[in-house]
Design an enzyme around this catalytic site. Structure first.
Site, PDB file in Angstrom:
ATOM      1  N   ASN A   1       0.868  -1.182   0.000  1.00 25.23           N
ATOM      2  CA  ASN A   1       0.000   0.000   0.000  1.00 25.23           C
ATOM      3  C   ASN A   1       0.901   1.226   0.000  1.00 25.23           C
ATOM      4  O   ASN A   1       1.481   1.579   1.030  1.00 25.23           O
ATOM      5  CB  ASN A   1      -0.894  -0.032   1.247  1.00 25.23           C
ATOM      6  N   TRP A   2       1.015   1.856  -1.151  1.00 25.37           N
ATOM      7  CA  TRP A   2       1.956   2.974  -1.288  1.00 25.37           C
ATOM      8  C   TRP A   2       1.385   4.279  -0.719  1.00 25.37           C
ATOM      9  O   TRP A   2       2.059   5.283  -0.699  1.00 25.37           O
ATOM     10  CB  TRP A   2       2.357   3.142  -2.753  1.00 25.37           C
ATOM     11  N   LYS A   3       0.123   4.262  -0.333  1.00 28.27           N
ATOM     12  CA  LYS A   3      -0.534   5.452   0.241  1.00 28.27           C
ATOM     13  C   LYS A   3      -0.329   6.662  -0.681  1.00 28.27           C
ATOM     14  O   LYS A   3      -0.248   6.473  -1.894  1.00 28.27           O
ATOM     15  CB  LYS A   3      -0.033   5.672   1.672  1.00 28.27           C
TER      16      LYS A   3
ATOM     17  N   HIS B   1      -9.542   1.161   5.075  1.00 28.10           N
ATOM     18  CA  HIS B   1      -8.259   1.368   5.755  1.00 28.10           C
ATOM     19  C   HIS B   1      -8.455   2.341   6.916  1.00 28.10           C
ATOM     20  O   HIS B   1      -9.253   3.273   6.819  1.00 28.10           O
ATOM     21  CB  HIS B   1      -7.233   1.917   4.755  1.00 28.10           C
TER      22      HIS B   1
ATOM     23  N   GLU C   1      -6.788   4.741   7.900  1.00 29.74           N
ATOM     24  CA  GLU C   1      -6.570   6.158   7.544  1.00 29.74           C
ATOM     25  C   GLU C   1      -7.805   6.744   6.877  1.00 29.74           C
ATOM     26  O   GLU C   1      -8.116   7.923   7.032  1.00 29.74           O
ATOM     27  CB  GLU C   1      -5.323   6.271   6.658  1.00 29.74           C
TER      28      GLU C   1
ATOM     29  N   GLU D   1      -5.307  -4.823  10.667  1.00 31.92           N
ATOM     30  CA  GLU D   1      -4.326  -3.763  10.850  1.00 31.92           C
ATOM     31  C   GLU D   1      -4.601  -3.042  12.167  1.00 31.92           C
ATOM     32  O   GLU D   1      -5.399  -2.092  12.199  1.00 31.92           O
ATOM     33  CB  GLU D   1      -4.397  -2.759   9.690  1.00 31.92           C
TER      34      GLU D   1
ATOM     35  N   GLY E   1       2.504   2.431  10.835  1.00 33.76           N
ATOM     36  CA  GLY E   1       3.454   3.529  10.690  1.00 33.76           C
ATOM     37  C   GLY E   1       4.156   3.900  11.985  1.00 33.76           C
ATOM     38  O   GLY E   1       4.817   4.930  12.076  1.00 33.76           O
TER      39      GLY E   1
ATOM     40  N   SER F   1       3.519  -1.965  10.377  1.00 34.56           N
ATOM     41  CA  SER F   1       4.972  -2.030  10.574  1.00 34.56           C
ATOM     42  C   SER F   1       5.568  -3.387  10.213  1.00 34.56           C
ATOM     43  O   SER F   1       6.474  -3.881  10.888  1.00 34.56           O
ATOM     44  CB  SER F   1       5.338  -1.625  12.015  1.00 34.56           C
TER      45      SER F   1
ATOM     46  N   GLY G   1       2.901  -1.066   4.320  1.00 30.73           N
ATOM     47  CA  GLY G   1       2.943   0.359   3.993  1.00 30.73           C
ATOM     48  C   GLY G   1       4.368   0.793   3.707  1.00 30.73           C
ATOM     49  O   GLY G   1       4.910   0.535   2.632  1.00 30.73           O
ATOM     50  N   GLY G   2       4.999   1.421   4.693  1.00 26.31           N
ATOM     51  CA  GLY G   2       6.328   2.018   4.517  1.00 26.31           C
ATOM     52  C   GLY G   2       7.352   1.124   3.828  1.00 26.31           C
ATOM     53  O   GLY G   2       8.050   1.569   2.907  1.00 26.31           O
TER      54      GLY G   2
HETATM   55  P1  13P Z   1       3.062   0.517   7.706  1.00 32.09           P
HETATM   56  O1  13P Z   1       3.579  -0.761   7.116  1.00 32.09           O
HETATM   57  O2  13P Z   1       3.781   1.729   7.205  1.00 32.09           O
HETATM   58  O3  13P Z   1       2.957   0.453   9.193  1.00 32.09           O
HETATM   59  O4  13P Z   1       1.562   0.690   7.159  1.00 32.09           O
HETATM   60  C1  13P Z   1       0.686  -0.350   7.274  1.00 32.09           C
HETATM   61  C2  13P Z   1      -0.518  -0.030   6.483  1.00 32.09           C
HETATM   62  O5  13P Z   1      -1.264   0.860   6.805  1.00 32.09           O
HETATM   63  C3  13P Z   1      -0.762  -0.828   5.272  1.00 32.09           C
HETATM   64  O6  13P Z   1      -2.025  -0.587   4.758  1.00 32.09           O
END
Ligand code: 13P
Length: 256
Positions: free
Chosen positions: A12-14, A98, A100, A169, A175, A215, A236-237
């Protein structure tokens, strides 16, 4: 005998990367995973890079996913993207609910459910995210929160339950560098599977793929994905860097 579930790892590149950067990252991931067939791999770039990333991975086994969509077919919904538009860009998956989106954009369970139903009607496979906050975990409400999110987000899917992927999640792990301990993830995943069993029956629950997200890094992916009910990762990251994402996917290869 326990059901075999192929692992699925999604990046997930956000809201990151220009079209050029996204193309480069997708090409690099595709090169790094050219021989890997044992894990389903999905890249979820921002809308602006879906076309370019789709081109960069075409002909290979990596699939394209979007990070959100709207439930209406078309019309006066400024700023929104429909399921058909995503299909037109060769998306196969869409992340819905998600945390977010729930936190910053008001996506309630009811909103998530409308989107999930529309996605399924449009032959998109939804990755439906659920997870508790730190406050909820500390208050001992994790199972209750997950159950409520699942029951509402996955209401009335008829014959389509088998096409849903769930991502667990925990909000406190996203994050933050704080990963759920493998046993914590396993407990939550087993609970999610049992709740889905009540909603959709044991056959669906047995084949349901549940990703862990929060994470996930190259050095914790293997242990997380070796838990009995952890069927992949939503990253994510660490998905923004080709090497770490490729390593995470490889950590999901059985007996690798
Ligand atoms: P991180 O891997 O950056 O914690 O993000 C997780 C995430 O929200 C994937 O959708």
């Amino acid at each position: 005998m326990a059901k075999y579930r192929k692992k699925i790892v999604a990046g997930n590149w956000k809201m990151n990367l220009s079209i050029a950067e996204a193309t480069e990252l997708a090409s690099s991931v595709a090169r790094g995973l050219a021989e890997v067939r044992e894990v389903d791999v999905v890249l979820c770039p921002p809308f602006t890079a879906l076309g370019a990333v789709g081109d960069a991975i075409s002909g290979g086994s990596i699939k394209l996913g979007a990070q959100n969509m709207y439930w209406e077919k078309d019309g006066a919904f400024t700023g929104e993207i429909s399921a058909a538009m995503l299909r037109g860009l060769f998306c196969r998956y869409v992340i819905l609910g998600h945390s977010e989106r729930r936190t910053h954009f008001g996506d309630t369970d009811e909103v998530v459910n409308r989107k999930v139903r529309t996605a399924l009607e449009s032959s998109l496979e939804p990755i439906v995210c659920v997870g508790e906050s730190l406050e909820q975990r500390e208050a001992g409400e994790t199972n209750e929160v997950l159950e409520a999110q699942l029951r509402a987000s996955l209401a009335d899917l008829g014959a389509d339950y088998g096409k849903v992927i769930v991502a667990y999640e925990p909000v406190w792990a996203i994050g933050s560098g704080l990963t759920a301990a493998p046993a914590q993830a396993q407990d939550a995943h087993a609970w999610i599977r049992s709740v889905v069993g009540e909603i959709a029956g044991s056959e669906v629950a047995d084949s349901l793929r549940i990703q862990y997200g929060g994470s996930v890094k190259a050095d914790n992916a293997r242990e997380l994905m070796s838990q009995a009910d952890v069927d992949g990762a939503l990253v994510g990251g660490a998905s923004l860097e080709s090497r770490s994402f490729v390593e995470i996917v490889r950590a999901g290869v059985p007996n690798d």
